[in-house]
Scaffold this motif. Structure first.
Motif, short mmCIF file in Angstrom:
data_model
loop_
_atom_site.label_atom_id
_atom_site.label_comp_id
_atom_site.label_asym_id
_atom_site.label_seq_id
_atom_site.Cartn_x
_atom_site.Cartn_y
_atom_site.Cartn_z
N PRO A 187 3.30 54.18 -4.41
CA PRO A 187 3.57 52.75 -4.64
C PRO A 187 2.94 52.28 -5.94
N THR A 188 3.64 51.39 -6.64
CA THR A 188 3.17 50.90 -7.94
C THR A 188 2.76 49.43 -7.88
N GLY A 189 3.03 48.76 -6.77
CA GLY A 189 2.80 47.33 -6.69
C GLY A 189 4.05 46.53 -7.03
N SER A 190 5.06 47.22 -7.56
CA SER A 190 6.35 46.56 -7.84
C SER A 190 7.46 47.54 -7.49
N ASP A 191 7.68 47.67 -6.18
CA ASP A 191 8.61 48.69 -5.69
C ASP A 191 9.76 48.04 -4.93
N ARG A 192 10.79 48.82 -4.75
CA ARG A 192 11.93 48.39 -3.97
C ARG A 192 12.19 49.44 -2.89
N THR A 193 12.65 48.98 -1.72
CA THR A 193 13.00 49.88 -0.63
C THR A 193 14.45 49.63 -0.25
N SER A 194 15.21 50.71 -0.09
CA SER A 194 16.63 50.60 0.27
C SER A 194 16.86 51.21 1.65
N ILE A 195 17.61 50.51 2.49
CA ILE A 195 17.93 51.02 3.83
C ILE A 195 19.38 50.73 4.18
N VAL A 196 19.90 51.46 5.15
CA VAL A 196 21.21 51.19 5.75
C VAL A 196 20.98 51.00 7.24
N VAL A 197 21.49 49.91 7.81
CA VAL A 197 21.30 49.66 9.23
C VAL A 197 22.64 49.41 9.93
N VAL A 198 22.71 49.85 11.18
CA VAL A 198 23.81 49.50 12.08
C VAL A 198 23.16 48.84 13.29
N ALA A 199 23.54 47.61 13.57
CA ALA A 199 22.92 46.87 14.67
C ALA A 199 23.22 47.57 16.00
N ALA A 200 22.31 47.40 16.96
CA ALA A 200 22.49 48.02 18.27
C ALA A 200 23.62 47.35 19.03
N ARG A 261 15.50 47.43 16.85
CA ARG A 261 16.69 46.58 17.00
C ARG A 261 18.00 47.29 16.68
N CYS A 262 17.93 48.43 16.01
CA CYS A 262 19.14 49.01 15.43
C CYS A 262 19.58 50.29 16.14
N GLN A 263 20.88 50.49 16.11
CA GLN A 263 21.42 51.75 16.59
C GLN A 263 21.15 52.85 15.57
N GLU A 264 21.30 52.52 14.30
CA GLU A 264 21.04 53.47 13.22
C GLU A 264 20.20 52.77 12.16
N LEU A 265 19.22 53.48 11.64
CA LEU A 265 18.44 52.96 10.51
C LEU A 265 18.21 54.14 9.59
N ARG A 266 18.81 54.09 8.41
CA ARG A 266 18.62 55.19 7.46
C ARG A 266 17.79 54.70 6.28
N PHE A 267 16.71 55.43 6.01
CA PHE A 267 15.83 55.12 4.88
C PHE A 267 16.43 55.76 3.62
N LEU A 268 16.69 54.93 2.60
CA LEU A 268 17.28 55.44 1.36
C LEU A 268 16.25 55.50 0.23
N GLY A 269 14.96 55.26 0.55
CA GLY A 269 13.94 55.44 -0.47
C GLY A 269 13.14 54.20 -0.80
N SER A 270 11.87 54.43 -1.24
CA SER A 270 11.00 53.41 -1.83
C SER A 270 10.67 53.91 -3.22
N TYR A 271 10.93 53.08 -4.24
CA TYR A 271 10.83 53.57 -5.62
C TYR A 271 10.47 52.40 -6.55
N PRO A 272 9.90 52.70 -7.71
CA PRO A 272 9.50 51.61 -8.61
C PRO A 272 10.70 50.80 -9.07
N LYS A 273 10.56 49.47 -9.11
CA LYS A 273 11.64 48.63 -9.64
C LYS A 273 11.76 48.85 -11.14
N ALA A 274 13.00 48.83 -11.62
CA ALA A 274 13.23 49.06 -13.06
C ALA A 274 12.56 47.97 -13.89
#
Lengths: 308, 308
Positions: A187-200, A261-274
């Motif tokens: 973590p850099t203190g200015s990061d972004r996290t991307s996820i994909v969710v499908v509600a239950a 809460r979700c049927q599916e939760l996919r983690f797509l990464g935590s990475y420094p914001k551009a």
């Protein structure tokens, strides 16, 4: 010397993004489609895929997103944000007033319509399959000029008639660099996290509840998109980008809540914001890692029978 | 005899969608780009624009959405949902085993990769600027086969080698028919409303609050998408599709609440859903027009000094 597979051919904005991330030693490999670039990383044939995820001028971002939501998971380790500014390339020696045809990807042509009208009024615009293919066409004498990514000038023996061409200032296009799951970027203190969710459940208000889980923890949402889930009408995947890194307590806590809460939760990464954001970088009171630790200690004490 | 401007050339899925809506007398006019189709309606040169808004196989939907959010407002009066199923056209007399090249828009090629591998294994896929341009190329002898919208077969003198071609069942593409503001379509009991909103403040949780306004009134969200607002990082437009018609009390009440919360709220239309949904058609208890009327009478009575 990692190899980076990108959405080609040579000279696209995807290559430009890959170069912004790559070291001198890295091997850049053009792939014919975005799904093929992802497949190369899944198969271990490339280390990293560089693909457009937002506001692409060269292809369908929705197909990219769909490809990230299924098959073997890939995880983003970096993002690259590029200004949507084009170069106009011509055959060496050709003057602006001699340009009769100008080619590019239709999405790119749409974004320089005003500039073409002003600077190349006699040129008729023609659609090519990519900005880079337009440059190849100029080289082969098919067209007089091509509207391309700046990096195309380094691949094709053409003259640069203009650079920094764009009708609208400030438009950006965004790319992710993805690899097979492994150690997360620190973590850099200015990061972004991307996820994909499908509600239950497909209930009214289910998305409002998911976003409230984020809001209650002071987590800022930076992007949201729904996509039909495998062609089923009325079932949706949601793509979310949020501020923070999964190792931070508030983000981890929110993702764990979504997992419940979700049927599916996919983690797509935590990475420094551009671009480190100015606003929103500070964590809201009550949501820092320190706050979480103190609350955890208090709860443990209560459960242990003491009254702190 | 209204004229319908669609994203051309002749033979695209946009034409197919326009035909699904048009009467026999209507004039269909192909336009070179989606923004040009919208501009023709704004200028009064066409009555209706038929443009892709979701999951397009032929172009950038995000550019369409951006074009709908600015300039003179247009209002949707109908939607058309088409299955993403292609036809494969060849020069008359050509047998499948003679096909060496097959062309289409890259997005379309990506969606029939499996089918091509199985049925035309010897054919090399080539990118064209649209599915219809691929058909023109076959006609001119440039390629052997084209992957197109079914309607292309009625425009070009080619043989149909296969129909209903798709790797994945159930994929859909969606179009809106838009005209200049005027009388709204009557509610049918199974309608959709589309809006674009820009929040008044970029606070954490502002989207969760807006969606809660909908959820509290039992309004089901069917689509959400964020887009950067005029290239400003950290400012977003949200595109929402929701169940219900603006003349219904709960929808009107929710939109009025969003109007209070938003810097911008653009109404993009209330129109019949292409497929009446089975689930979600019933209005949740407490949210019917009757409930709203009763609550209004009660409030008026209390304000009038009586205690009902």
């Amino acid at each position: 010397m990692p190899s980076i597979a990108y959405f080609g051919p040579q000279g696209t904005f995807s290559e430009q993004a890959a170069r912004a991330h790559a070291g001198d030693e890295d091997a850049l490999v053009p792939m014919r489609t975005v799904p093929l670039a992802l497949a190369a990383v899944r198969a271990g044939e490339a280390d990293i895929a560089c693909v457009p995820v937002e506001n692409s001028v060269e292809g369908a971002v929705s197909a990219t997103m769909d490809a990230l939501a299924v098959d073997e998971p890939l995880v983003a380790v970096a993002e690259v944000v590029l200004p949507v500014r084009f170069s106009v390339l011509v055959r060496p020696g050709l003057a602006a007033e001699e340009v009769r045809t100008v080619a590019s990807h239709p999405h790119a042509l749409a974004q320089v319509q005003g500039w073409l009208g002003e600077h190349l009024p006699a040129a008729s615009p023609t659609a090519a399959t990519s900005t880079a293919a337009a440059a190849v066409g100029v080289l082969e004498g098919e067209w007089d000029a091509a509207v391309t990514a700046p990096v195309a000038a380094s691949h094709y023996a053409l003259s640069v008639l203009a650079t920094d061409v764009a009708d609208v200032d400030g438009a950006m296009t965004r790319f992710l660099l993805l690899r097979r799951p492994g150690e997360l970027p620190a973590p850099t203190g200015s990061d972004r996290t991307s996820i994909v969710v499908v509600a239950a459940a497909e209930r009214t208000g289910v998305l409002a509840e998911m976003l409230t889980e984020l809001a209650l923890r002071g987590i800022n949402l930076t992007r949201i998109e729904s996509r039909p889930h495998q062609g089923q009408l009325g079932r949706y995947r949601f793509y979310l980008d949020l501020d923070g890194h999964v190792v931070e307590q508030r983000v981890g806590d929110a993702l764990a809540a979504l997992h419940r809460r979700c049927q599916e939760l996919r983690f797509l990464g935590s990475y420094p914001k551009a671009e480190p954001s100015l606003a929103g970088a500070a964590v809201l009171t009550g949501n820092t890692d320190h706050d979480y630790a103190a609350a955890g200690e208090w709860l443990a004490a209560v459960r242990g029978g003491s009254t702190p």
